[in-house]
Design a protein around this motif. Structure first.
Motif, mmCIF file in Angstrom:
data_model
loop_
_atom_site.group_PDB
_atom_site.id
_atom_site.type_symbol
_atom_site.label_atom_id
_atom_site.label_comp_id
_atom_site.label_asym_id
_atom_site.label_seq_id
_atom_site.Cartn_x
_atom_site.Cartn_y
_atom_site.Cartn_z
ATOM 1 N N LEU A 50 0.834 -1.205 0.000
ATOM 2 C CA LEU A 50 0.000 0.000 0.000
ATOM 3 C C LEU A 50 0.865 1.249 0.000
ATOM 4 N N VAL A 51 0.527 2.204 -0.853
ATOM 5 C CA VAL A 51 1.305 3.434 -0.993
ATOM 6 C C VAL A 51 0.565 4.637 -0.430
ATOM 7 N N VAL A 52 -0.751 4.676 -0.574
ATOM 8 C CA VAL A 52 -1.520 5.871 -0.224
ATOM 9 C C VAL A 52 -2.908 5.459 0.247
ATOM 10 N N GLY A 53 -3.494 6.262 1.139
ATOM 11 C CA GLY A 53 -4.841 6.012 1.628
ATOM 12 C C GLY A 53 -5.803 7.107 1.216
ATOM 13 N N VAL A 54 -7.071 6.774 1.162
ATOM 14 C CA VAL A 54 -8.150 7.749 0.931
ATOM 15 C C VAL A 54 -9.152 7.570 2.059
ATOM 16 N N ILE A 88 -2.993 12.824 16.479
ATOM 17 C CA ILE A 88 -1.673 13.095 17.069
ATOM 18 C C ILE A 88 -0.618 12.273 16.343
ATOM 19 N N GLY A 89 -0.816 10.955 16.301
ATOM 20 C CA GLY A 89 0.072 10.104 15.514
ATOM 21 C C GLY A 89 -0.428 10.071 14.093
ATOM 22 N N ARG A 90 -0.088 11.096 13.312
ATOM 23 C CA ARG A 90 -0.608 11.204 11.948
ATOM 24 C C ARG A 90 -0.124 10.042 11.090
ATOM 25 N N PRO A 91 -0.878 9.673 10.061
ATOM 26 C CA PRO A 91 -0.507 8.528 9.235
ATOM 27 C C PRO A 91 0.900 8.655 8.658
ATOM 28 N N GLY A 92 1.637 7.547 8.668
ATOM 29 C CA GLY A 92 2.999 7.535 8.161
ATOM 30 C C GLY A 92 3.088 7.414 6.658
ATOM 31 N N LYS A 93 1.955 7.255 5.983
ATOM 32 C CA LYS A 93 1.895 7.272 4.528
ATOM 33 C C LYS A 93 0.899 8.345 4.094
ATOM 34 N N PRO A 94 0.998 8.824 2.849
ATOM 35 C CA PRO A 94 0.074 9.880 2.406
ATOM 36 C C PRO A 94 -1.381 9.428 2.484
ATOM 37 N N VAL A 95 -2.239 10.337 2.940
ATOM 38 C CA VAL A 95 -3.670 10.070 3.005
ATOM 39 C C VAL A 95 -4.406 11.283 2.418
ATOM 40 N N ILE A 96 -5.408 11.007 1.605
ATOM 41 C CA ILE A 96 -6.245 12.037 0.997
ATOM 42 C C ILE A 96 -7.621 11.974 1.649
ATOM 43 N N ALA A 97 -8.134 13.109 2.106
ATOM 44 C CA ALA A 97 -9.501 13.177 2.613
ATOM 45 C C ALA A 97 -10.443 13.472 1.454
ATOM 46 N N ALA A 98 -11.489 12.668 1.322
ATOM 47 C CA ALA A 98 -12.522 12.875 0.298
ATOM 48 C C ALA A 98 -13.803 13.294 1.009
ATOM 49 N N ILE A 99 -14.160 14.562 0.885
ATOM 50 C CA ILE A 99 -15.221 15.148 1.711
ATOM 51 C C ILE A 99 -16.473 15.419 0.887
ATOM 52 N N GLU A 100 -17.551 14.787 1.280
ATOM 53 C CA GLU A 100 -18.893 15.120 0.796
ATOM 54 C C GLU A 100 -19.699 15.659 1.974
ATOM 55 N N GLY A 101 -20.592 16.557 1.701
ATOM 56 C CA GLY A 101 -21.575 16.985 2.695
ATOM 57 C C GLY A 101 -21.046 17.890 3.779
ATOM 58 N N PHE A 102 -20.181 17.360 4.645
ATOM 59 C CA PHE A 102 -19.702 18.144 5.781
ATOM 60 C C PHE A 102 -18.458 17.500 6.365
ATOM 61 N N ALA A 103 -17.563 18.342 6.846
ATOM 62 C CA ALA A 103 -16.434 17.935 7.693
ATOM 63 C C ALA A 103 -16.382 18.981 8.786
ATOM 64 N N LEU A 104 -16.990 18.662 9.914
ATOM 65 C CA LEU A 104 -17.191 19.641 10.968
ATOM 66 C C LEU A 104 -16.548 19.178 12.268
ATOM 67 N N ALA A 105 -16.068 20.149 13.056
ATOM 68 C CA ALA A 105 -15.464 19.855 14.361
ATOM 69 C C ALA A 105 -14.350 18.837 14.177
ATOM 70 N N GLY A 106 -14.412 17.719 14.923
ATOM 71 C CA GLY A 106 -13.390 16.704 14.775
ATOM 72 C C GLY A 106 -13.332 16.118 13.377
ATOM 73 N N GLY A 107 -14.411 16.246 12.612
ATOM 74 C CA GLY A 107 -14.399 15.791 11.227
ATOM 75 C C GLY A 107 -13.413 16.584 10.383
ATOM 76 N N LEU A 108 -13.391 17.910 10.580
ATOM 77 C CA LEU A 108 -12.402 18.707 9.869
ATOM 78 C C LEU A 108 -11.009 18.406 10.396
#
Length: 255
Positions: A50-54, A88-108
């Motif tokens: 695995l190289v990247v996450g979504v 806090i322990g951010r992912p050690g490989k690239p990750v892309i957020a795919a946002i529909e609808g809302f990314a609020l509070a902890g979601g953002l």
């Protein structure tokens, strides 16, 4: 396809799609979901194929943040890696957020723990914690000022009001704006562009970008040499050059 009661994972060759699957709770994070997300991130990090996450959400929304009902019952959606198993322990490989609808509070804040953001044009982005008497303590108060002008980040944090997606792209917070319903497909296409590259080079570049913000100029050159040097001497680096000369796609060996 892997699954948990609240998180689903799907492999697309070198891409791991991670979907928060609590649509009836607007994909809000409780303790079980935090642990499941953390496990999915560990799967991404530990599997060399695995190289990247979504990261995405089901049911037309990304994530509404902490499950306030669970919080009211005394439950905290934390692991040793922070809120939702990754802030806090951010992912050690690239990750892309795919946002529909809302990314609020902890979601953002989940999206901010990712490296890149693809958002539907009609999505709502914000940290409304102050409207609930809370503080956005999952990383937004550090990462928003890294990605936005300080005045804009301050306004978002102190008013709790959302940020328009088109403006978020203009300011550099969002990488790509999608038509409603197309964020996941566009994020997977972006992930495929990353996954097509040399995996050792992607990993080294990601590590340097992530850590380099805290290095002095002298540290930067020393640490970059330590991380990038082995890539320069790898079989993949030679394969990339040979494939370029032969006008063909490279075949990576990950060594």
């Amino acid at each position: 396809m892997g699954s948990d009661t609240t998180v689903r994972t799907t492999r697309h060759d070198a891409i791991l799609e991670i979907a928060i699957d609590r649509p009836e709770q607007r994909n809000a994070i409780d303790k079980a979901t935090a642990e499941a997300l953390g496990a999915a991130i560990i799967e991404l990090e530990q599997d060399d194929a695995l190289v990247v996450g979504v990261l995405t959400g089901t049911g037309g929304g990304f994530c509404a943040g902490m499950d306030l009902g669970a919080f009211a019952r005394g439950e905290l959606p934390l692991t040793e890696r922070g809120f939702a198993g990754m802030t806090i322990g951010r992912p050690g490989k690239p990750v892309i957020a795919a946002i529909e609808g809302f990314a609020l509070a902890g979601g953002l804040e989940l999206a901010l723990a990712c490296d890149l953001i693809v958002a539907a044009r009609d999505a709502r982005l914000g940290i409304p914690e102050v409207k609930r008497g809370l503080v956005a303590a999952g990383g937004a108060l550090r990462r928003l000022p890294e990605r936005l002008p300080l005045g804009v980040a301050t306004e978002l944090a102190l008013t709790g009001d959302p940020l328009d997606v088109d403006r978020a792209q203009q300011l550099g917070l969002v990488n790509h704006v999608s038509a409603p319903g197309a964020a996941l497909a566009d994020a997977l296409a972006l992930a495929a562009r990353i996954a097509a590259n040399g995996p050792l080079a992607v990993a080294a570049s990601h590590e340097i970008l992530r850590a380099g913000v805290d290095w002095t100029e002298e540290q930067f050159w020393a640490e970059q040499g330590r991380i990038a040097g082995p890539v320069l001497l790898s079989r993949d680096a030679r394969e990339g050059a040979v494939a370029f000369k032969e006008k063909r796609a490279p075949v990576w060996e990950r060594r």
